[in-house]
Design a protein around this motif. Sequence first.
Motif, short mmCIF file in Angstrom:
data_model
loop_
_atom_site.label_atom_id
_atom_site.label_comp_id
_atom_site.label_asym_id
_atom_site.label_seq_id
_atom_site.Cartn_x
_atom_site.Cartn_y
_atom_site.Cartn_z
N ALA A 82 24.11 -30.06 -5.78
CA ALA A 82 24.43 -28.64 -5.59
C ALA A 82 25.61 -28.24 -6.46
O ALA A 82 26.59 -28.98 -6.59
N LYS A 83 25.50 -27.03 -7.03
CA LYS A 83 26.56 -26.47 -7.85
C LYS A 83 26.80 -25.03 -7.40
O LYS A 83 26.02 -24.13 -7.72
N PRO A 84 27.87 -24.77 -6.62
CA PRO A 84 28.14 -23.40 -6.14
C PRO A 84 28.92 -22.59 -7.17
O PRO A 84 29.51 -23.15 -8.11
N ASP A 85 28.91 -21.26 -7.00
CA ASP A 85 29.80 -20.46 -7.83
C ASP A 85 31.19 -20.47 -7.20
O ASP A 85 31.42 -21.11 -6.16
N ALA A 86 32.12 -19.76 -7.79
CA ALA A 86 33.53 -19.90 -7.41
C ALA A 86 33.83 -19.48 -5.98
O ALA A 86 34.74 -20.00 -5.35
N LYS A 87 33.08 -18.50 -5.43
CA LYS A 87 33.37 -17.99 -4.10
C LYS A 87 32.43 -18.53 -3.03
O LYS A 87 32.48 -18.10 -1.87
N TYR A 126 30.82 -15.90 6.96
CA TYR A 126 31.48 -14.87 6.16
C TYR A 126 31.37 -15.19 4.67
O TYR A 126 32.28 -15.72 4.04
N VAL A 127 30.20 -14.86 4.13
CA VAL A 127 29.89 -15.13 2.73
C VAL A 127 29.70 -13.81 2.02
O VAL A 127 28.85 -13.01 2.42
N PRO A 128 30.45 -13.53 0.96
CA PRO A 128 30.29 -12.27 0.22
C PRO A 128 28.87 -12.12 -0.34
O PRO A 128 28.27 -13.10 -0.79
N ASP A 129 28.36 -10.91 -0.30
CA ASP A 129 27.03 -10.62 -0.83
C ASP A 129 26.97 -11.00 -2.31
O ASP A 129 27.89 -10.70 -3.08
N GLY A 130 25.90 -11.68 -2.72
CA GLY A 130 25.71 -12.04 -4.13
C GLY A 130 26.24 -13.40 -4.51
O GLY A 130 26.06 -13.82 -5.66
N GLN A 131 26.87 -14.12 -3.58
CA GLN A 131 27.36 -15.46 -3.92
C GLN A 131 26.19 -16.44 -4.00
O GLN A 131 25.21 -16.32 -3.26
N MET A 132 26.29 -17.41 -4.91
CA MET A 132 25.13 -18.25 -5.24
C MET A 132 25.47 -19.73 -5.22
O MET A 132 26.61 -20.13 -5.45
N VAL A 133 24.43 -20.53 -4.96
CA VAL A 133 24.49 -21.99 -5.08
C VAL A 133 23.22 -22.45 -5.78
O VAL A 133 22.13 -22.00 -5.43
N ASN A 134 23.36 -23.32 -6.77
CA ASN A 134 22.20 -23.93 -7.41
C ASN A 134 21.95 -25.30 -6.79
O ASN A 134 22.88 -26.12 -6.69
N TYR A 135 20.71 -25.51 -6.35
CA TYR A 135 20.31 -26.80 -5.79
C TYR A 135 19.27 -27.44 -6.71
O TYR A 135 18.41 -26.76 -7.27
N ASP A 136 19.33 -28.75 -6.82
CA ASP A 136 18.37 -29.47 -7.66
C ASP A 136 18.22 -30.89 -7.13
O ASP A 136 19.04 -31.38 -6.34
N SER A 137 17.13 -31.55 -7.56
CA SER A 137 16.90 -32.98 -7.27
C SER A 137 16.98 -33.28 -5.77
O SER A 137 17.66 -34.21 -5.34
N ILE A 138 16.27 -32.51 -4.97
CA ILE A 138 16.29 -32.68 -3.52
C ILE A 138 15.24 -33.73 -3.14
O ILE A 138 14.08 -33.65 -3.54
N ARG A 139 15.66 -34.71 -2.37
CA ARG A 139 14.73 -35.78 -1.99
C ARG A 139 15.02 -36.27 -0.58
O ARG A 139 16.16 -36.22 -0.11
N LEU A 140 13.95 -36.73 0.08
CA LEU A 140 14.05 -37.29 1.42
C LEU A 140 13.35 -38.64 1.40
O LEU A 140 12.16 -38.73 1.09
#
Length: 794
Positions: A169-174, A235-249
């Motif tokens: 996971a790679k979140p943005d700054a906020k 309390y998450v500001p509208d438009g904040q993003m997280v990129n997820y990749d390589s998800i495995r179980l």
Amino acid sequence: MNEPKTPNLGLNKIDRSSPSMTYFDLDKYLDQNWEKVDEGVGQVGEKAEETAAQVSSIQERLDTEKRRSVTLEPGLQIFNAKRASALKLEGLKGRTLVNLLGRRGNGESLSGLPVATNSATIALDSMTKELGTSSFKITATGSESTEHYVDLAVLDVLVGACYVLIAKAKPDAKANGRLMAYGIVDESPSDFFPESNLAGASDRYNTLFLRFNPVTAKKVMVRLQVPNSSGDALYVPDGQMVNYDSIRLYRITPGEYHALSNMTPEQINAKYPYVDSVQPVRNPYAIRYGENLLPTFMDWKNIAGTTKVINSPYNLEINNPNNGDDVQYYFNCSKGDVFTLSVDHTGRIGVNAWDINGNTIGTSSVVPYTSSQSTTFTMPAETVRASIHFGNIESDGKYLATCSFKNPMLTFGTSAKPFKPRKDVMLALQTNLYADPLTGANADEVFEKDGQYFKVKKWQKVDFEGSRITSTILGNKSGFKTLYPKLEGANYGYSSISASAAVKYDGKILTWGSHEAIADGWAIDKLNNNFAISVSNADSGWGDAYTPTVNEIKAYFMGWTMRNMSASTYNDPTNASQKTWTPIGYSPPANWNSTWAHLRTSVPVNESSPSIKDGTISSYQLVYQLVTPTVERITSEGQLTLFEGNNQVEVGTGLVVRELANPIKFTNYDINTGKTMGNATVYAVRKWIALYKNGRIEPTGWGVFEGHDNGKALAIYSHGFDPSATYTVTYLMLGTSPATSFVGLVTENEKALLTDLNEVVQQNAARVSVTEKALYDAIKILMQQYKRNVWGSI
């Protein structure tokens, strides 16, 4: 006056040249002399003992073979060899990972996703990814006082079993990133498992993981959450993003489950790498990089243009008095690695460090531009690769008019070494190595005999291709059908039910033994020599009342779904004129008719669908343990040799060796520009290793570029292309697979080296003899055929 002495021991002698009376001094001529004699004899004894010890050591090195067992682990490492020698492979075992998410977590497609959302959206993002070509971008929307998440998938699990869920996971700054899972019983949440760690840093992909052990739930929901930067889910500001990749179980053993508590996230990520669906160890390799880690300047970046002149492979000039100009070389390394860079130059040299996300580490270079001819440096924390820079930048706004760089040398350690050209060596094995997906038991194993490599094959993989079906027994169910097809050339002798695994065309893991109860189940009937696969009507297009023919079943397994002309499920045996086929995964256009390019009005029994050809789906794949292992020879290339001292060795998987290429003329002659061009490689390309022309490596005259749909593309420059030549390529696959250790022996004295050399000579002589015999027989047959043809025509 100097008194006379003996030349070797320095014994006192009587000076008979003196005219005066000579007195015999007992102390001087007896005691002192005997003491010196005794001292000399002692020194001779000590020297004899030292010489005997050295002779004994040499005798042992010549009479007794001495070898050391070594284990080369997956990844990049430094290995110290006492002697220049070859690695004799002693053990290489398989491993299988089964990602219960199939391909749904690879960030490459939104097909069938998501299960649910709450104040969040999901989209593909090709601008940032950890693997592949894109990632999932989860964006918080609407009110800040609610949880923002996307539910990715609902999966079947076993009560009491152990699981680990991992993602990058790679979140943005906020924002932040958190991975969650909870059990489901009777469609309602039941077991609530501990949340994962938070992603934290926003400038890189971070490993998230959680482990769980269902107590009552037979299903589990995988959730991707978007908390705020401090981890608050509401309390998450509208438009904040997280990129997820390589998800495995992955399902794991109880021992592995408990060991996770003592592992860091990155250690867990390395032990359980991402794979699509079911993957073995594929095409394992070990590369020993040259003592000089720098290649010729032709392989550096930013080398094109009129301002750079390559006078010879290791001789470069930069002529650009008005602008900053440099060339770069990137190489893999790790934190704490110590290197020495030396080069004869009149310009500036520097070094940068990079993290896993392609960001430079620190506010300044590891080695800021310097005019020094040699520099030693240590790689900082978070380093996964470094870059060497040769340029003309003297200071801000000032540039050297002309500068040259000759014989660059990059080595391990703190000492500069004399220049040597780079020479890498590798051992590459073209094979798949499986093992029990849960325990790792009964692994396929590689061994060496007479200089050739063989595999003890304990597992069977079947690509369930429709064209191989010879007959089928059918069972009609409500909403699905159970098929019992025989497959031409298949081995039905399975040994272990629990260790088997099967993958549907979309990457979904099939359930063993449920083929009579639900869709997407499978089994093997080794008594009657057939497989059993249950197929939903939604996938096949067959209605409950319709019984497909063998050819129509073949067509399904070749990637086609059956429809009425109205695009609905086919369920009318009396109206054959309405029967049509479209590729699985392709949605028919509005007002579609017989002119649609992908429509077939007769059963496509001898044609794979476009969706299989372009890789959006694949054939069913079955993997199971054999009752009786077999031994088969495997294709290999190269031999892993080590030089004396520190060697940089990389162990990995996915190396395709000397695949036949089909260059097609564009501006240059391109390989792998796209799936529809006819020049695609068998696998998507992550990295090109080498281009060969008529079996010989081409060091220059080709380059790599982006902007295609099957990994990286390669261009052979038109001025160097030979239309009469045969071109082959070696490359790393874009897809990932588990890696395994190379276990072997290295020689440590002269006797072992001489023994190995003798074995190699014998093996090569035997191979030459076999080759000569085969060539003689082939010529003999040709001559006989020629004589028959000539005499037969007279």
